[in-house]
Design a protein around this motif. Sequence first.
Motif, mmCIF file in Angstrom:
data_model
loop_
_atom_site.group_PDB
_atom_site.id
_atom_site.type_symbol
_atom_site.label_atom_id
_atom_site.label_comp_id
_atom_site.label_asym_id
_atom_site.label_seq_id
_atom_site.Cartn_x
_atom_site.Cartn_y
_atom_site.Cartn_z
ATOM 1 N N GLU A 7 36.573 31.264 28.013
ATOM 2 C CA GLU A 7 36.462 31.935 29.569
ATOM 3 C C GLU A 7 37.317 31.124 30.292
ATOM 4 O O GLU A 7 37.650 31.500 31.459
ATOM 5 N N TYR B 193 39.609 39.966 31.856
ATOM 6 C CA TYR B 193 38.543 39.415 31.172
ATOM 7 C C TYR B 193 38.010 38.062 31.750
ATOM 8 O O TYR B 193 36.963 37.611 32.198
ATOM 9 N N ILE B 194 38.968 37.135 31.676
ATOM 10 C CA ILE B 194 38.723 35.566 32.267
ATOM 11 C C ILE B 194 38.271 35.750 33.964
ATOM 12 O O ILE B 194 37.414 35.128 34.086
ATOM 13 N N ILE C 264 34.741 36.828 34.158
ATOM 14 C CA ILE C 264 33.672 35.841 33.765
ATOM 15 C C ILE C 264 33.639 34.841 34.847
ATOM 16 O O ILE C 264 32.760 34.594 35.386
ATOM 17 N N GLU C 265 34.661 34.618 35.338
ATOM 18 C CA GLU C 265 34.837 33.527 36.726
ATOM 19 C C GLU C 265 34.018 34.137 37.514
ATOM 20 O O GLU C 265 33.134 33.430 38.531
ATOM 21 N N ASN D 222 30.222 33.859 36.946
ATOM 22 C CA ASN D 222 29.613 32.541 37.183
ATOM 23 C C ASN D 222 29.515 32.116 38.530
ATOM 24 O O ASN D 222 28.754 31.263 38.748
#
Length: 417
Positions: A198, A245-246, A249-250, A253
């Motif tokens: 991630e 995708y990254i 996820i960020e 979060n």
Amino acid sequence: MQTTLLVEDASFFEKAIVKKLHDVGRHQIMVARSYAEAENCLNLPIGEPDLALVDLTLPDAPDGEIVDLCEKRNIPTIVFTSRFDPKTRSKMLQKGVIDYVLKDSPGSLNYVADLIRRLAKNPKIGILVLDDAGVEREAISRIVMKHLYKVYKAASTDEALKCLSENSDIKLVLADYFLPGKDGFAFLKAVRRSQSAEQVGIIGMSAVTNSDNRVRFLKYGAADFVDKHCSPEELLLRISQNLDYIYRIEELNNLAMRDSLTGLYNRRYLLAEVAGEIKSWSGADDDRNWLALFDLDGFKGVNDNHGHDFGDAVLTRFAGNLTSLSKENDIVARLGGDEFCVVLRDQSESEMRERLSAFLNDVATSPIEHRGLSINIRTSIGVAPLLDGDLHEALKAADLRLYSAKRTGPGQLVTTG
């Protein structure tokens, strides 16, 4: 301001594209319906556009000459056309256009909009190309740079690991797994010991077809795998998909760790992330790190007398004040309701007292205005040192001192007792 040159002779597509450009934040648009009009636009004294979106078949330039014009002026160009001709498409891509997109469905316009959004972000995103073969490393780098990414290059595992440690903007690595000495597998395992998928994505590359190696690479933590000689379009699509995708996820979060009203970190972040970080601070500077709790005085009355909308405005303004109070390494969080927390780093006790006393005065003398109403607020503060890296003990001590401050009267600071 970002300027787009749109070259499109069909009025229907022109209107649809202009709307999409506005949706993605590109509001300064020069529209041309022919090659001649495009030339005139480029000669206007308002500066060169930083992006061109062009059709290939124009009344006075039916064979893609508009791309040559943009290339001559060094304008990054996206072709958006109804013309499906593999030979022409290949020719345009060889000229270095960012992409060649067909007007063959409603989704194609959405694809162009997403591409333009990414292009605005890409110059801040680092991509590392790891390949010991200089010619192939340069060729892959040129492809990646077409989408305006910031490209780093490495010829060995050690060089790549050093580059990663020195450049926090690197979000993705394109790694050949056949390398002299420490191969791509060694690189991948080394990265995964310190950074998750991630945080940094890794796409494996090879010119050799070997399914076992591909499976191993994926099992060791690679996000994807591509043939080194795949088309530039495929490589760029895989890059953007892995970065998306990254980003997702960020974003998740951030939603989990941020307060939705003020944008500050929340209690969960403080207890889950900051508590662990603080343990590493324990040592000689124990007496220079502090935890301050803030509670707005009379906040219930603000909500009761002026409504929750005004109360939210007060909380947002106060969060901004705390952000201004904080320095680079400080941490600001909203714990809930009208209770906030600031972790103050590397401050002597006298410096801490001076900062917080000045803050109390600034808050008390700066009225908050919202929808024609104006009120002054005050806050109480309780402070405790972060001894032995123990956040929970500091929270307990600061909470007792905050309670003492509230009992003393509005706008008080208590740091001992």
